[in-house]
Scaffold this motif. Structure first.
Motif, PDB file in Angstrom:
ATOM      1  N   ALA A 120      -4.945   6.570  -0.702  1.00 24.59           N
ATOM      2  CA  ALA A 120      -6.256   5.949  -0.893  1.00 24.59           C
ATOM      3  C   ALA A 120      -7.099   6.759  -1.880  1.00 24.59           C
ATOM      4  O   ALA A 120      -7.802   6.192  -2.731  1.00 24.59           O
ATOM      5  CB  ALA A 120      -6.969   5.832   0.448  1.00 24.59           C
ATOM      6  N   ARG A 162      -0.753  -4.593  -0.441  1.00 26.29           N
ATOM      7  CA  ARG A 162      -1.751  -4.038  -1.363  1.00 26.29           C
ATOM      8  C   ARG A 162      -1.040  -3.329  -2.514  1.00 26.29           C
ATOM      9  O   ARG A 162      -0.623  -2.171  -2.388  1.00 26.29           O
ATOM     10  CB  ARG A 162      -2.697  -3.113  -0.614  1.00 26.29           C
ATOM     11  CG  ARG A 162      -3.333  -3.826   0.584  1.00 26.29           C
ATOM     12  CD  ARG A 162      -4.624  -3.251   1.043  1.00 26.29           C
ATOM     13  NE  ARG A 162      -5.040  -3.924   2.279  1.00 26.29           N
ATOM     14  CZ  ARG A 162      -5.766  -5.038   2.328  1.00 26.29           C
ATOM     15  NH1 ARG A 162      -6.156  -5.630   1.206  1.00 26.29           N
ATOM     16  NH2 ARG A 162      -6.097  -5.562   3.501  1.00 26.29           N
ATOM     17  N   THR A 179      -1.075   8.179   3.456  1.00 27.05           N
ATOM     18  CA  THR A 179      -2.150   7.358   4.018  1.00 27.05           C
ATOM     19  C   THR A 179      -3.442   7.633   3.248  1.00 27.05           C
ATOM     20  O   THR A 179      -3.712   6.993   2.241  1.00 27.05           O
ATOM     21  CB  THR A 179      -2.306   7.637   5.528  1.00 27.05           C
ATOM     22  OG1 THR A 179      -2.407   9.059   5.754  1.00 27.05           O
ATOM     23  CG2 THR A 179      -1.111   7.104   6.307  1.00 27.05           C
ATOM     24  N   ASP A 198      -5.141  -2.174   8.205  1.00 25.44           N
ATOM     25  CA  ASP A 198      -3.760  -2.049   7.759  1.00 25.44           C
ATOM     26  C   ASP A 198      -3.104  -0.982   8.631  1.00 25.44           C
ATOM     27  O   ASP A 198      -3.561   0.171   8.648  1.00 25.44           O
ATOM     28  CB  ASP A 198      -3.687  -1.622   6.290  1.00 25.44           C
ATOM     29  CG  ASP A 198      -4.282  -2.649   5.339  1.00 25.44           C
ATOM     30  OD1 ASP A 198      -4.457  -3.813   5.737  1.00 25.44           O
ATOM     31  OD2 ASP A 198      -4.580  -2.264   4.186  1.00 25.44           O
ATOM     32  N   TYR A 244     -13.065   0.582   8.084  1.00 28.26           N
ATOM     33  CA  TYR A 244     -11.845   0.636   7.280  1.00 28.26           C
ATOM     34  C   TYR A 244     -11.035  -0.651   7.446  1.00 28.26           C
ATOM     35  O   TYR A 244     -11.193  -1.394   8.418  1.00 28.26           O
ATOM     36  CB  TYR A 244     -10.994   1.849   7.666  1.00 28.26           C
ATOM     37  CG  TYR A 244     -11.480   3.139   7.046  1.00 28.26           C
ATOM     38  CD1 TYR A 244     -10.735   3.808   6.099  1.00 28.26           C
ATOM     39  CD2 TYR A 244     -12.724   3.679   7.405  1.00 28.26           C
ATOM     40  CE1 TYR A 244     -11.185   4.993   5.523  1.00 28.26           C
ATOM     41  CE2 TYR A 244     -13.190   4.853   6.836  1.00 28.26           C
ATOM     42  CZ  TYR A 244     -12.419   5.509   5.888  1.00 28.26           C
ATOM     43  OH  TYR A 244     -12.869   6.676   5.311  1.00 28.26           O
ATOM     44  N   THR A 245     -10.165  -0.896   6.471  1.00 24.61           N
ATOM     45  CA  THR A 245      -9.328  -2.091   6.486  1.00 24.61           C
ATOM     46  C   THR A 245      -8.268  -1.987   7.583  1.00 24.61           C
ATOM     47  O   THR A 245      -7.700  -0.919   7.811  1.00 24.61           O
ATOM     48  CB  THR A 245      -8.656  -2.272   5.115  1.00 24.61           C
ATOM     49  OG1 THR A 245      -9.674  -2.353   4.108  1.00 24.61           O
ATOM     50  CG2 THR A 245      -7.832  -3.535   5.075  1.00 24.61           C
ATOM     51  N   LYS A 269     -12.154   3.223   2.389  1.00 23.95           N
ATOM     52  CA  LYS A 269     -11.721   1.874   2.764  1.00 23.95           C
ATOM     53  C   LYS A 269     -10.340   1.863   3.401  1.00 23.95           C
ATOM     54  O   LYS A 269     -10.062   1.061   4.308  1.00 23.95           O
ATOM     55  CB  LYS A 269     -11.731   0.994   1.507  1.00 23.95           C
ATOM     56  CG  LYS A 269     -11.422  -0.461   1.735  1.00 23.95           C
ATOM     57  CD  LYS A 269     -11.547  -1.235   0.417  1.00 23.95           C
ATOM     58  CE  LYS A 269     -11.252  -2.720   0.605  1.00 23.95           C
ATOM     59  NZ  LYS A 269     -11.373  -3.466  -0.676  1.00 23.95           N
ATOM     60  N   TYR A 270      -9.460   2.739   2.929  1.00 24.85           N
ATOM     61  CA  TYR A 270      -8.082   2.783   3.403  1.00 24.85           C
ATOM     62  C   TYR A 270      -7.729   4.189   3.886  1.00 24.85           C
ATOM     63  O   TYR A 270      -8.352   5.164   3.513  1.00 24.85           O
ATOM     64  CB  TYR A 270      -7.103   2.407   2.281  1.00 24.85           C
ATOM     65  CG  TYR A 270      -7.341   1.086   1.604  1.00 24.85           C
ATOM     66  CD1 TYR A 270      -7.381  -0.096   2.334  1.00 24.85           C
ATOM     67  CD2 TYR A 270      -7.505   1.009   0.219  1.00 24.85           C
ATOM     68  CE1 TYR A 270      -7.584  -1.320   1.703  1.00 24.85           C
ATOM     69  CE2 TYR A 270      -7.712  -0.205  -0.413  1.00 24.85           C
ATOM     70  CZ  TYR A 270      -7.754  -1.366   0.328  1.00 24.85           C
ATOM     71  OH  TYR A 270      -7.956  -2.569  -0.297  1.00 24.85           O
TER      72      TYR A 270
END
Length: 528
Positions: free
Chosen positions: A472, A250, A468, A491, A488-489, A480-481
């Motif tokens: 975001a 990303r 983290t 990742d 949440y995504t 989302k992150y």
């Protein structure tokens, strides 16, 4: 169909103490978090894949909020001078490297730091003793200064009559250039460096990305588009390398304001590469005394630094960014540069639903913190600079300014959003080193040191959140992150041990077991 992650500890970072057993993911999105027994029972009909963590610890994916990805790759490919600790070693390193070069080829080195060897800054006279008939260019660790030899000056057309360019300084002694160029003056030499082609840029980006995966990064906010003579070509290299299949990552691209007109014309939508903020430099760096301070440097009272732009010019650049409906990301190290940036943002507020970011903030003031509270802004800090810049920075700033210098805890306590990055290639890419510096405020090898400005130490939870959820928040994507939470995504950064159960110096031995982007394993230690 989905994936069940289990067999280890899940640090959700929803709060400091929240620990779960398992995570269920479907189509790259976290569906549920809880006990393995509960999730297995609840989703038994749709679990098509199971990943056993084998005792490792699952964290939200780490994201570096400020670096230069291609520059990091270049550092790995080029001559790295960042650990050189004496002029004798520097001379020998350059001599040895030159033997590998072809006749007439430029000798280019990255990242010298004269503070490590407490001697003079290498100048053209020093470099001329090594090579006098082919050019040498060495960038300082901060990348706000470089030094070249007499041949480099000649090729760039720099002599006694050459005037300082706006936003830059040609350092001279008795009117004669020393070879040391600060900030925008570097462009006089950079403009004549051997041409870099797309093949080289791609190699540097791939090298960088592979290293980022190995250090647990699922994403990064990176500024690269203005340095390789082909902004659109560089942008498309990101599209090509981060293809969403063999490489998922990303990448949020900071767009230098000087190339924004070109870059914003590109309308390609990419799943993993997005245009972020308009990048602006307001000042330089403390190392070269080009960071813009409101009062003179304590160890050089004749200067208070260098403004890249006047307040009026900076305001105009921010206004232009707003025409693209874009937030800005402004490099501000000194407190006067920060004041200029705040004023420009106050005059031209950020578009609704977005946040500006201010990068570095190594010197602040109480009145400026009060003004920051009223803005939609994220403070993009690099904790590792504490370990690198102290104690020499104390001589630059003096005792009076230290309580508001590198004052990360003070900023968080004021309720301001902060994100965490490395500024690689200037500092090491390793997020564990950044977390260690945020918590201990010392070099890893200085065991027993109480930490510089120890009142500014962060907790481990605060430090990890910088890399983290903080990253975001910097791109207004905190829903989302940055957490391991339903919706949440998926990742993840998987570490061999739980940082919360170790002493800070033990963190340095923790390994990245897996790096997971969009529920896809991009790096696995046992395989790589």
């Amino acid at each position: 169909m989905g994936t069940l992650w289990y067999g280890g500890k899940v640090r959700t970072l929803v709060n400091e103490h929240d620990i779960q057993e398992a995570v269920f993911v479907e189509s790259g999105i976290i569906i549920d978090v809880g006990s393995k027994e509960l999730l297995t029972s609840k989703y038994s009909k749709v679990i098509s894949n199971e990943v056993n963590l084998n005792g490792a610890v699952l964290y939200p994916g780490f994201v570096d909020s400020h670096l230069h990805m291609i520059g990091h790759g270049e550092k790995l490919l080029r001559l790295d001078l960042s650990d050189i600790s004496s002029l004798v070693d520097l001379r020998e390193t350059l001599i040895q490297h030159n033997r590998k070069l072809g006749q007439g080829e430029w000798l280019i080195g990255e990242g010298f730091n004269e503070n490590l060897f407490n001697e003079m800054i290498p100048d053209k006279f020093f470099l001329d003793e090594i090579l006098s008939e082919q050019p040498i260019v060495l960038t300082r660790v901060c990348r706000h200064a470089l030094v070249t030899n007499s041949e480099g000056l000649r090729l760039a057309g720099i002599d006694e009559s050459t005037l300082n360019p706006p936003g830059g300084v040609i350092v001279k002694e008795k009117g004669v250039p020393t070879g040391y160029l600060l900030d925008k003056a570097q462009d006089l030499v950079k403009g004549i460096l051997p041409k870099i082609d797309r093949k080289y840029i791609k190699r540097a980006l791939v090298t960088s990305l592979d290293d980022l995966y190995q250090h647990g990064f699922v994403g990064a906010h990176t500024e690269d588009l203005n340095y390789y003579r082909d902004p659109i070509g560089t942008l498309h290299t990101f599209y090509e390398v981060i293809d969403g299949e063999s490489r998922k990552f990303r990448a949020n691209l900071l767009v230098h304001h000087e190339v924004a007109e070109y870059i914003m014309q590109d309308q390609i939508e990419h799943d993993y590469v997005e245009k972020g903020s308009i990048k602006i430099f307001a000042d330089g760096a403390l190392g070269g005394r080009t960071a813009l301070l409101s009062k003179p440097y304590t160890d050089a009272p004749s200067t208070n630094g260098l403004a890249i732009y006047s307040p009026e010019q900076l305001s105009q650049i921010v206004q232009k960014a707003r025409k693209f409906n874009m937030p800005v990301a402004i490099h501000v190290i000194g407190d006067l540069a920060l004041e200029y940036a705040i004023q420009a943002i106050e005059e031209h507020p950020v578009p609704s639903g977005k946040r500006d970011r201010l990068i570095h903030l190594q010197v602040t003031r109480e009145d400026l913190i009060d003004r920051l509270k009223k803005l939609s802004v994220v403070l993009d800090i690099q904790p590792r600079f504490v370990a690198s810049d102290f104690p020499w920075v104390e001589e630059r700033l003096g005792e009076e300014r230290l309580p508001y210098s590198f004052a990360w805890k003070r900023l968080l306590n004021a309720g301001l959003m902060c994100s965490g990055g490395s500024d690689a290639p200037i500092e090491p890419i390793d997020p564990i080193l950044g977390i260690h510096a945020a918590v201990t405020r010392r070099k890893p090898e200085n065991v027993g040191h109480p930490g510089y400005n120890s009142d500014e130490k962060l907790t481990l939870f605060e430090a990890i959140k910088l890399f983290t959820l903080g990253s975001a928040e910097a791109i207004s994507n905190e829903n989302k992150y940055g957490l391991i939470k339903a919706g949440y995504t998926a990742d993840f950064t998987v570490l061999s041990e739980d940082l919360f159960e170790l002493a800070p110096d033990e963190w340095l031995n923790v390994k990245v077991e897996k790096t997971v982007v969009d529920n896809t394993v991009m790096y696995e230690r046992n395989k790589d």
